[in-house]
Motif scaffolding. Sequence first.
Motif, PDB file in Angstrom:
ATOM      1  N   ASP A 211      12.851-111.521 -69.743  1.00 34.60           N
ATOM      2  CA  ASP A 211      13.218-110.796 -68.524  1.00 34.60           C
ATOM      3  C   ASP A 211      14.292-109.785 -68.898  1.00 34.60           C
ATOM      4  OD1 ASP A 211      15.491-112.321 -68.882  1.00 34.60           O
ATOM      5  OD2 ASP A 211      15.561-113.092 -66.847  1.00 34.60           O
ATOM      6  N   TYR A 212      14.751-108.992 -67.931  1.00 36.84           N
ATOM      7  CA  TYR A 212      15.775-108.020 -68.277  1.00 36.84           C
ATOM      8  C   TYR A 212      16.738-107.804 -67.123  1.00 36.84           C
ATOM      9  CZ  TYR A 212      13.935-104.139 -65.442  1.00 36.84           C
ATOM     10  OH  TYR A 212      13.553-103.345 -64.396  1.00 36.84           O
ATOM     11  N   GLY A 213      17.914-107.270 -67.477  1.00 40.38           N
ATOM     12  CA  GLY A 213      18.922-106.895 -66.498  1.00 40.38           C
ATOM     13  C   GLY A 213      19.570-105.591 -66.897  1.00 40.38           C
ATOM     14  N   HIS A 214      20.480-105.116 -66.062  1.00 42.05           N
ATOM     15  CA  HIS A 214      21.155-103.843 -66.274  1.00 42.05           C
ATOM     16  C   HIS A 214      22.561-104.046 -66.833  1.00 42.05           C
ATOM     17  CE1 HIS A 214      17.965-102.719 -63.493  1.00 42.05           C
ATOM     18  NE2 HIS A 214      18.196-101.448 -63.771  1.00 42.05           N
ATOM     19  N   LEU A 215      22.992-103.115 -67.669  1.00 43.53           N
ATOM     20  CA  LEU A 215      24.369-103.056 -68.149  1.00 43.53           C
ATOM     21  C   LEU A 215      25.020-101.838 -67.509  1.00 43.53           C
ATOM     22  CD1 LEU A 215      23.779-103.687 -71.975  1.00 43.53           C
ATOM     23  CD2 LEU A 215      24.316-105.387 -70.214  1.00 43.53           C
TER      24      LEU A 215
ATOM     25  N   ASP B 249      21.748 -95.116 -74.694  1.00 44.24           N
ATOM     26  CA  ASP B 249      21.714 -96.428 -74.050  1.00 44.24           C
ATOM     27  C   ASP B 249      22.070 -97.538 -75.040  1.00 44.24           C
ATOM     28  OD1 ASP B 249      20.957 -95.335 -71.661  1.00 44.24           O
ATOM     29  OD2 ASP B 249      18.927 -96.163 -71.651  1.00 44.24           O
ATOM     30  N   VAL B 250      22.712 -98.569 -74.517  1.00 47.84           N
ATOM     31  CA  VAL B 250      22.954 -99.807 -75.256  1.00 47.84           C
ATOM     32  C   VAL B 250      21.901-100.821 -74.821  1.00 47.84           C
ATOM     33  CG1 VAL B 250      24.550-101.720 -75.660  1.00 47.84           C
ATOM     34  CG2 VAL B 250      25.427 -99.375 -75.406  1.00 47.84           C
ATOM     35  N   VAL B 251      21.257-101.455 -75.790  1.00 51.19           N
ATOM     36  CA  VAL B 251      20.287-102.506 -75.480  1.00 51.19           C
ATOM     37  C   VAL B 251      20.719-103.788 -76.190  1.00 51.19           C
ATOM     38  CG1 VAL B 251      17.898-103.279 -75.604  1.00 51.19           C
ATOM     39  CG2 VAL B 251      18.396-100.852 -75.215  1.00 51.19           C
ATOM     40  N   LEU B 252      20.890-104.848 -75.410  1.00 52.05           N
ATOM     41  CA  LEU B 252      21.165-106.173 -75.958  1.00 52.05           C
ATOM     42  C   LEU B 252      19.855-106.947 -75.943  1.00 52.05           C
ATOM     43  CD1 LEU B 252      24.535-107.009 -74.134  1.00 52.05           C
ATOM     44  CD2 LEU B 252      24.194-105.941 -76.380  1.00 52.05           C
TER      45      LEU B 252
ATOM     46  N   HIS C  86      20.586-101.786 -70.960  1.00 53.38           N
ATOM     47  CA  HIS C  86      19.923-102.973 -70.423  1.00 53.38           C
ATOM     48  C   HIS C  86      20.093-104.147 -71.371  1.00 53.38           C
ATOM     49  CE1 HIS C  86      17.918 -99.683 -68.270  1.00 53.38           C
ATOM     50  NE2 HIS C  86      17.658-100.570 -67.333  1.00 53.38           N
ATOM     51  N   LYS C  87      19.908-105.351 -70.829  1.00 55.67           N
ATOM     52  CA  LYS C  87      19.880-106.550 -71.655  1.00 55.67           C
ATOM     53  C   LYS C  87      18.539-107.248 -71.483  1.00 55.67           C
ATOM     54  CE  LYS C  87      20.380-110.479 -70.611  1.00 55.67           C
ATOM     55  NZ  LYS C  87      21.372-111.460 -70.138  1.00 55.67           N
ATOM     56  N   VAL C  88      18.108-107.910 -72.542  1.00 63.27           N
ATOM     57  CA  VAL C  88      16.893-108.713 -72.514  1.00 63.27           C
ATOM     58  C   VAL C  88      17.307-110.176 -72.521  1.00 63.27           C
ATOM     59  CG1 VAL C  88      14.719-109.270 -73.668  1.00 63.27           C
ATOM     60  CG2 VAL C  88      15.612-106.920 -73.753  1.00 63.27           C
ATOM     61  N   GLY C  89      16.714-110.955 -71.636  1.00 61.02           N
ATOM     62  CA  GLY C  89      16.969-112.384 -71.597  1.00 61.02           C
ATOM     63  C   GLY C  89      15.696-113.170 -71.866  1.00 61.02           C
ATOM     64  N   LEU C  90      15.849-114.455 -72.046  1.00 61.21           N
ATOM     65  CA  LEU C  90      14.699-115.341 -72.321  1.00 61.21           C
ATOM     66  C   LEU C  90      13.896-114.831 -73.514  1.00 61.21           C
ATOM     67  CD1 LEU C  90      13.436-115.977 -68.664  1.00 61.21           C
ATOM     68  CD2 LEU C  90      15.167-117.235 -69.967  1.00 61.21           C
ATOM     69  N   SER C  91      14.615-114.427 -74.562  1.00 59.79           N
ATOM     70  CA  SER C  91      13.935-113.828 -75.711  1.00 59.79           C
ATOM     71  C   SER C  91      13.708-114.807 -76.854  1.00 59.79           C
ATOM     72  CB  SER C  91      14.725-112.613 -76.218  1.00 59.79           C
ATOM     73  OG  SER C  91      16.059-112.958 -76.498  1.00 59.79           O
ATOM     74  N   SER C  92      14.033-116.075 -76.642  1.00 61.17           N
ATOM     75  CA  SER C  92      13.721-117.099 -77.643  1.00 61.17           C
ATOM     76  C   SER C  92      12.574-117.961 -77.149  1.00 61.17           C
ATOM     77  CB  SER C  92      14.939-117.975 -77.920  1.00 61.17           C
ATOM     78  OG  SER C  92      15.199-118.841 -76.830  1.00 61.17           O
ATOM     79  N   ALA C  93      11.822-118.501 -78.089  1.00 61.24           N
ATOM     80  CA  ALA C  93      10.691-119.360 -77.729  1.00 61.24           C
ATOM     81  C   ALA C  93      11.155-120.579 -76.937  1.00 61.24           C
ATOM     82  CB  ALA C  93       9.950-119.794 -78.994  1.00 61.24           C
ATOM     83  N   ALA C  94      12.330-121.127 -77.306  1.00 63.15           N
ATOM     84  CA  ALA C  94      12.835-122.317 -76.620  1.00 63.15           C
ATOM     85  C   ALA C  94      13.145-122.022 -75.160  1.00 63.15           C
ATOM     86  CB  ALA C  94      14.080-122.833 -77.332  1.00 63.15           C
TER      87      ALA C  94
END
Length: 264
Positions: free
Chosen positions: A79-83, A226-229, A60-68
């Motif tokens: 949020d998250y998505g699939h790899l 699993d790979v996690v970004l 999975h990947k994690v998005g919107l992980s910065s305060a900005a």
Amino acid sequence: MLTADQRVDAAELLRAAETGRRPISPLIRSHRGIDVVDAYQIQLLNIRRRLDAGRRVLGHKVGLSSAAMQQMMGVTEPDYGHLLDDMALAEDVPVDPRRFCQPRVEVEVAFILGEDLPPGCTEAEVLARTAALAPAIELIDSRITDWRISLPDTVADNASSAAFVLGAARVPPSHVDVKRIWASLSRNGEVLAKGRSDAVLGNPATAVAWLAGKVAGFGVRLRAGDVVLPGSCTRAYDARPGDTFHADFTGLGTVSLTFQEGQA
């Protein structure tokens, strides 16, 4: 919230946009009332379609992980998505840009899990159960025209994820300070940006721990292998035909991604 039929329709629009390389208008315009719950269900509809066609989940990947980014989107969590296996790229194979609509690249510290992660795990547990860290480039893409995305748009669109590549290095978390890994990104030999891993929620392991709890709500566990970004150390940069990107991480080595020339 949307009806079941509206979710199916939205998923089909995104699928057609991806396969035909024709971005669509934002879902918040075409599907009034869409919320984040709808968006995750839409994402899962397209993921299940791909799994039914023989694809495998690699992580999975994690998005919107910065305060900005969270401030820009008006949210207080990532949020998250699939790899999937067809999203994995190789450093030595140039990428055909015709696969994508409007690609951009991000540099990330990838986590390769050695053990399953339970919901509610701490950052220390994440590191203890991580087999290795690896240098990574994520190729993000939006099936929404001109990246005019809201939170439901990006979530429904697999968190704007398209592909990823891992460098060769595999480094145990105990060998580095995961919060102080510097990354430098260059395009065609010109340095574009430098950033540090703590740009991701102050600690990229925090993003992985959040993900373990978030996916549990959908009946999913993060599994060994699993790979996690967890999110990018820098802003994203546009990718063009013929571009070569190179990322250098302190203590983690390097990773590169090249796009074929003369095609768009």
